[in-house]
Design a protein around this motif. Structure first.
Motif, short mmCIF file in Angstrom:
data_model
loop_
_atom_site.label_atom_id
_atom_site.label_comp_id
_atom_site.label_asym_id
_atom_site.label_seq_id
_atom_site.Cartn_x
_atom_site.Cartn_y
_atom_site.Cartn_z
N TYR A 137 0.82 -1.21 0.00
CA TYR A 137 0.00 0.00 0.00
C TYR A 137 0.86 1.27 0.00
N ALA A 138 2.04 1.19 0.59
CA ALA A 138 2.96 2.33 0.50
C ALA A 138 3.40 2.52 -0.95
N GLY A 139 3.51 1.41 -1.70
CA GLY A 139 3.92 1.50 -3.10
C GLY A 139 2.95 2.26 -3.97
N PHE A 140 1.68 2.38 -3.56
CA PHE A 140 0.71 3.14 -4.34
C PHE A 140 1.11 4.62 -4.46
N ALA A 141 1.88 5.11 -3.49
CA ALA A 141 2.31 6.51 -3.54
C ALA A 141 3.28 6.74 -4.70
N LEU A 142 3.90 5.67 -5.22
CA LEU A 142 4.86 5.80 -6.31
C LEU A 142 4.25 5.48 -7.67
N VAL A 143 3.01 5.03 -7.70
CA VAL A 143 2.39 4.63 -8.96
C VAL A 143 2.12 5.85 -9.84
N ASP A 144 2.57 5.77 -11.10
CA ASP A 144 2.32 6.89 -12.02
C ASP A 144 1.87 6.40 -13.40
N SER A 145 1.50 5.12 -13.51
CA SER A 145 1.04 4.58 -14.79
C SER A 145 0.15 3.37 -14.54
N PHE A 146 -0.41 2.82 -15.61
CA PHE A 146 -1.43 1.78 -15.48
C PHE A 146 -0.88 0.47 -14.93
N TRP A 147 0.21 -0.06 -15.51
CA TRP A 147 0.65 -1.42 -15.16
C TRP A 147 1.10 -1.55 -13.71
N PRO A 148 1.86 -0.62 -13.15
CA PRO A 148 2.16 -0.73 -11.72
C PRO A 148 0.88 -0.73 -10.86
N TYR A 149 -0.09 0.09 -11.27
CA TYR A 149 -1.37 0.11 -10.54
C TYR A 149 -2.06 -1.24 -10.62
N ALA A 150 -2.09 -1.82 -11.83
CA ALA A 150 -2.79 -3.10 -12.02
C ALA A 150 -2.13 -4.21 -11.22
N VAL A 151 -0.81 -4.29 -11.26
CA VAL A 151 -0.10 -5.36 -10.55
C VAL A 151 -0.29 -5.21 -9.04
N LEU A 152 -0.10 -4.00 -8.54
CA LEU A 152 -0.24 -3.78 -7.10
C LEU A 152 -1.66 -4.09 -6.63
N THR A 153 -2.64 -3.67 -7.40
CA THR A 153 -4.04 -3.90 -7.01
C THR A 153 -4.35 -5.38 -6.94
N CYS A 154 -3.90 -6.15 -7.93
CA CYS A 154 -4.16 -7.60 -7.94
C CYS A 154 -3.45 -8.31 -6.79
N VAL A 155 -2.19 -7.95 -6.57
CA VAL A 155 -1.42 -8.59 -5.50
C VAL A 155 -2.02 -8.26 -4.14
N LEU A 156 -2.34 -6.99 -3.92
CA LEU A 156 -2.84 -6.58 -2.62
C LEU A 156 -4.25 -7.10 -2.36
#
Length: 495
Positions: free
Chosen positions: A120-139
């Motif tokens: 969830y801390a990694g969401f602060a670094l998200v600036d594009s679609f794929w990091p958002y998608a991967v983090l959301t699925c994993v979390l």
């Protein structure tokens, strides 16, 4: 001198005034104490749950808007990712439950909490679609894996008759924490600056580390030399008296570092037909969640004359009643038999709510709003009684060596409801009007009867292989007495 004792008024009238002023504060204090768990360990768990829910409330209220308006991800892609993540989360509790049965539920739970904090801390670094998608699925997978493990951990730390109250307290304080989180998120949404959103994400991440620290400290308390000695002495006493490991407490065994070979001998929950039917029945009865959070706003604005603004009032009624009811209802689930009896007390208000919802469609605006309030009160009472009852029953029906696996499987019923419920409410119940409410009442009734028929303690051990012929099922140390719990006594019942 207004602040001096000499100038302060005194007398009987003043005493009455002071008492009147102190009564509200006293009532508030009594209410808080009634909500909190009765043990020190339970209060620590509840405090961690508050921190967790405040962070979750902040994230839920602001995250979607941030990723769409600030990061620039199209709303359709955000919705698609959330749907895919939900499918992944449907199956994730099972492997985590199996792992927890092998290495220890508290260890896996703490590890998942720490991983969620990092994610969830990694969401602060998200600036594009794929990091958002991967983090959301994993979390989402980690989130769903944590949910049944929390029930296991509370049972291990609290145990006995304290667990029902502690689980109820945790749900109550979570509602309070979510509300606080929503309000804090409002300040972030008003600022509308990327740094404010980043602070929100980091604050949410911090809450996972807080609750992980709370649980880990409680676990290490049993790993101390004194705790380990006590656990071993308790185990030796249990052997002499013929009590199984359930009597000594699985957390004590985990703290003492004893390996658990039980999962290899207890059959898979997917082969336990009675437990699966109980799980499916619970998932169906849990449709009351979809009624409240999805159907209610649509129904109120399209099928009644009530003002749309009443939606927020109705949800507030649900939240307040949930906070007040959870701990009170838990007192009536202190044994397996009483928890099973509560299913009837959950069914009655749920069925009545369907009738009141249907009646609200035939009256003018303000009577319709009053009908809606009554219906939501009935629905909330049924929801809370049902929740407390199945916490106890699902825990009691899960064999101790495989409890995490069984409760992870049990959670699939609720997850399935979250997938099927929205479609059922919008495509069937809402268009059919009165007939839809009658159909929903029938579904509730069948699900409640299913819970009554399949719930309760196990009449016989459930193992992949039979006991050795030379050893009877009731003998001390036999597989039957160590792998599968018998009917619990009131002091052993947990939710």
């Amino acid at each position: 001198m207004s602040g001096s004792p000499a100038s302060a008024p005194s007398g009987p009238g003043t005493d009455r005034a002071d008492g009147a002023a102190g009564r509200p504060a006293g009532r508030l204090l009594r209410l808080v104490l009634a909500i909190l768990p009765s043990t020190a360990a339970g209060r620590k768990l509840a405090a961690g749950a508050v921190a967790d829910s405040v962070g979750s409330g902040m994230f839920l209220a602001a995250s979607t808007l941030y990723f769409v308006t600030v990061v620039g991800i199209p709303a359709t892609r955000v919705g698609a990712v959330i749907s895919i993540a939900g499918i992944i989360g449907l199956i994730s509790p099972v492997p985590f439950g199996r792992l927890a049965d092998r290495v220890g539920p508290t260890r896996v739970y703490v590890a998942l909490l720490a991983a969620r904090g990092v994610g969830y801390a990694g969401f602060a670094l998200v600036d594009s679609f794929w990091p958002y998608a991967v983090l959301t699925c994993v979390l989402t997978a980690l989130d769903r894996g944590c949910s049944p493990l929390q029930q296991v951990v509370v049972g291990l730390i609290e145990g006995g008759e304290n667990q029902a109250r502690t689980m109820a307290s945790i749900r109550s304080v979570r509602n309070i924490g979510l509300t606080a989180g929503f309000l804090l998120a409002g300040a972030v949404l008003a600022i509308e600056h990327r740094a404010a959103f980043a602070s929100l994400f980091l604050g949410n991440a911090l809450t996972f580390f807080v609750i992980a620290l709370v649980v880990e400290r409680l676990r290490r308390g049993l790993e101390s030399p004194a705790g380990a000695t006590t656990a071993k002495q308790a185990g030796a006493g249990a052997e002499k008296t013929g009590a199984g490991p359930e009597k000594t407490g699985p957390l004590a065994q985990e703290a003492a570092g004893e390996p658990d070979s039980g999962p290899a001998r207890v059959r898979s929950p997917f082969l336990d037909l009675r437990f699966l039917l109980f799980t499916v029945s619970n998932g169906i009865l849990s449709l009351h969640d979809s009624v409240l959070f999805l159907l209610l706003p649509l129904w109120l604005t399209t099928a009644t004359s009530a003002p749309a603004s009443a939606v927020s009032v109705l949800l507030a009624v649900n939240t307040v009643l949930t906070v007040l009811l959870q701990v009170y209802v838990a007192k009536f689930a202190d044994t397996t038999a009483r928890a099973l009896r509560l299913i009837w007390f959950a069914l009655v208000p749920l069925l009545l709510s369907c009738g009141v919802f249907a009646g609200a469609e035939y009256v003018p605006a303000w009577p319709a709003a009053a009908f809606a309030v009554i219906a939501v009160v009935l629905l909330t009472v049924g929801e809370n009684v049902h929740s407390v009852a199945v916490w106890n029953l699902s825990y009691d029906m899960s064999p101790a060596p495989a409890r995490a696996r069984y409760l992870a499987t049990f959670s699939l019923g609720v997850t399935g409801q979250q997938i099927v419920g929205p479609v059922l409410m919008t495509a069937v119940v809402l268009p059919l009007g009165t007939s839809g409410w009658a159909l929903l009442a029938g579904v509730f009734l069948l699900a409640g009867l299913g819970l009554r028929a399949t719930g309760g303690p196990r009449p016989a051990p459930t193992a992949d292989r039979a006991p050795e012929p030379a050893v009877t099922a009731g003998a001390i140390g036999s597989p039957a007495s160590t792998d599968t719990p018998t009917t619990p006594t009131p002091s052993e019942v947990t939710s």
